[in-house]
Write an enzyme that holds these catalytic residues in place. Structure first.
Site, PDB file in Angstrom:
ATOM      1  N   HIS A 112       4.286  11.379  10.063  1.00  0.00           N
ATOM      2  CA  HIS A 112       2.890  11.449   9.637  1.00  0.00           C
ATOM      3  C   HIS A 112       2.155  12.568  10.344  1.00  0.00           C
ATOM      4  O   HIS A 112       1.465  13.370   9.733  1.00  0.00           O
ATOM      5  CB  HIS A 112       2.194  10.117   9.989  1.00  0.00           C
ATOM      6  CG  HIS A 112       1.968   9.260   8.795  1.00  0.00           C
ATOM      7  ND1 HIS A 112       0.878   8.467   8.648  1.00  0.00           N
ATOM      8  CD2 HIS A 112       2.708   9.086   7.684  1.00  0.00           C
ATOM      9  CE1 HIS A 112       0.959   7.828   7.507  1.00  0.00           C
ATOM     10  NE2 HIS A 112       2.061   8.189   6.906  1.00  0.00           N
ATOM     11  N   LYS A 164       0.861  -1.204   0.000  1.00  0.00           N
ATOM     12  CA  LYS A 164       0.000   0.000   0.000  1.00  0.00           C
ATOM     13  C   LYS A 164       0.892   1.247   0.000  1.00  0.00           C
ATOM     14  O   LYS A 164       0.641   2.223  -0.713  1.00  0.00           O
ATOM     15  CB  LYS A 164      -0.939  -0.021   1.221  1.00  0.00           C
ATOM     16  CG  LYS A 164      -1.966   1.088   1.254  1.00  0.00           C
ATOM     17  CD  LYS A 164      -1.469   2.394   1.825  1.00  0.00           C
ATOM     18  CE  LYS A 164      -2.560   3.449   1.843  1.00  0.00           C
ATOM     19  NZ  LYS A 164      -2.061   4.777   2.231  1.00  0.00           N
TER      20      LYS A 164
HETATM   21  C1  MEV Z   1       0.684   4.718   4.853  1.00  0.00           C
HETATM   22  O1  MEV Z   1      -0.075   5.342   3.860  1.00  0.00           O
HETATM   23  C2  MEV Z   1       1.669   3.772   4.252  1.00  0.00           C
HETATM   24  C3  MEV Z   1       2.476   2.938   5.254  1.00  0.00           C
HETATM   25  O2  MEV Z   1       1.620   2.237   6.136  1.00  0.00           O
HETATM   26  C4  MEV Z   1       3.313   1.987   4.440  1.00  0.00           C
HETATM   27  C5  MEV Z   1       4.054   0.943   5.261  1.00  0.00           C
HETATM   28  O3  MEV Z   1       3.625   0.609   6.379  1.00  0.00           O
HETATM   29  O4  MEV Z   1       5.056   0.436   4.728  1.00  0.00           O
HETATM   30  C6  MEV Z   1       3.339   3.819   6.117  1.00  0.00           C
END
Ligand code: MEV
Length: 438
Positions: free
Chosen positions: A393, A280
């Protein structure tokens, strides 16, 4: 209770909006204002958007950002990204900068084969069908010549047509499995037009094929459609550097960082729950560029996830190794992209995106998009195995919270500074704003 409507598509835009807001919103006047806020002030541009789909009532904006400093095969790119998720462009830019100083990304297209199928039912002897197929194949190819001759002139076209016997998995079910080279076009219309013509000729010729019994002359075509699963339309992108160059600025030694990255990739390889989230994150980068360049992100998503499950278990799309002191990190994904046709000439922002990318061929765009996916995965894993994802984030999400709770520009400035050294939560930001207002 709302009632169904007849002839909605024939109403004018204003009539549609009146009906919609009256029947489905609490406050029609303010809903109308929201819709009108997103209209383009230039009538020509608005008309273009109105005509992309049916029943357009407004435009749906996404932020359009730029991730600069991507060195790909020794060429420097600023990559346009259309995405709503706060941290994606920042993460891409950070990864681009990190690898810029280490020689950048290497990318290579491994194949550009597209696929389409005619699915049909034939109640009869499969050997007779094979005989018929050998007889009719040249006729299929010549029947689509008016559709293929331009593409052939440029070096593309139909590369193979095979008859596939699928009767073991479904009674009387066969396919014409066809492969294509569509060059700089994604090729959906080209492929589907060829397939529909194949189906028509195949069915008609069967009627006249003398070796068929009366029953065998009946070819029942179920459907003719391209496949979004394109495992041979594949691109690889990679980065590598000596381990000691993996200085992240966090309190983790380069070797420990490299090993953790490998463990993170290995977990995604063996554990589907993690693989889905891992991929994702890759698609955060892929989709944003696919969307900015006017390509069909649903097709890309479907094809990429099918590829991630090709061996029967959903797994990671990226790989990592440490060999002889060198850390290597790479991605391999199928991407059926186009830089001509579709929206590419129609949507002004798509055209501009392609110009910003120095008008790439489909092949180059595949490389750029794969790099965006790899960079995004690198950035996510880097955060996950060092500081955790929330720090970055929530920093990026801070602006969303500030907008949500109605902070003005001056308050935003103060609070962004305040939260540089503090943990961002919705509650903490709200409290800090209240304190500031007092
Ligand atoms: C968030 O949009 C994407 C992540 O969850 C990807 C990952 O966990 O590798 C940060």
């Amino acid at each position: 209770m709302n009632t169904a409507i007849e002839g909605f598509s024939r109403l004018t835009k204003e009539e549609k909006i009146d009906w919609l807001t009256k029947n489905y919103t609490k406050n029609p006047e303010s809903s109308k204002n929201v819709l009108a806020q997103y209209w383009n002030t230039e009538p020509k541009v608005q008309r273009l958007h109105d005509e992309f789909i049916e029943n357009t009532v407004t435009n749906y904006y996404l932020p359009f950002g730029i991730a600069p400093n991507f060195l790909i095969n020794s060429k420097l790119y600023a990559i346009p990204m259309a995405i709503e998720e706060s941290s994606v462009v920042a993460a891409a830019s950070k990864a681009a900068k990190f690898w810029l100083e280490k020689g950048g990304f290497q990318a290579q297209v491994l194949g550009m084969e597209k696929i389409g199928q005619v699915h049909f039912i034939h109640k009869g002897n499969s050997q007779s069908l094979e005989k018929f197929f050998s007889y009719v194949k040249p006729k299929l190819i010549s029947a689509v010549r008016p559709i293929t001759q331009n593409m052939e002139g440029r070096g593309g076209g139909i590369t193979h047509i095979a008859l596939k016997d699928k009767t073991k998995v479904m009674e009387n079910y066969y396919q014409l499995h066809c492969t294509f080279q569509t060059l700089d076009a994604m090729g959906a219309n080209f492929i589907n037009s060829c397939l529909e013509e194949f189906a028509r000729v195949f069915k008609a010729e069967a009627q006249a094929f003398s070796s068929f019994t009366k029953n065998e002359k009946e070819i029942d075509v179920v459907m003719s459609i391209l496949s979004n699963y394109v495992p041979n339309c594949l691109v690889k992108a990679e980065v590598s550097c000596p381990i000691e160059a993996l200085e992240t600025g966090e309190s983790i030694a380069p070797l420990e960082f490299a090993e953790k990255m490998l463990q993170a990739v290995e977990i995604a390889r063996i554990e589907p729950h993690r693989a889905v989230t891992h991929n994702k994150g890759i698609m955060n980068g892929v989709d944003a560029v696919v969307l900015a360049t006017g390509n069909d992100f649903r097709a890309i998503e479907a094809g990429v996830h099918a590829y991630a499950s090709r061996n029967g278990q959903y797994t990671s799309l990226t790989y990592a190794t440490i060999e002889k002191g060198v850390f290597k990190f790479w991605i391999e994904i199928p991407l059926a992209l186009g830089t001509v046709g579709g929206l590419t000439n129609l949507h002004p922002l798509v055209k501009l995106s392609l110009e910003i990318l120095q008008n790439p061929s489909a092949k180059e765009l595949m490389e750029i998009v794969a790099v965006a996916g790899l960079a995004q995965n690198f950035a996510a894993l880097r955060s996950l195995v060092t500081t955790g994802i929330q720090q970055g984030h929530m920093k990026m999400h801070l602006m969303n919270i500030l907008n949500q709770i109605g902070a003005d520009d001056e308050e935003k400035k103060v609070l962004i500074d305040y939260f540089k050294t503090r943990t961002v939560t919705h509650g903490a930001v709200k409290e800090a704003l209240e304190r500031l207002k007092k």
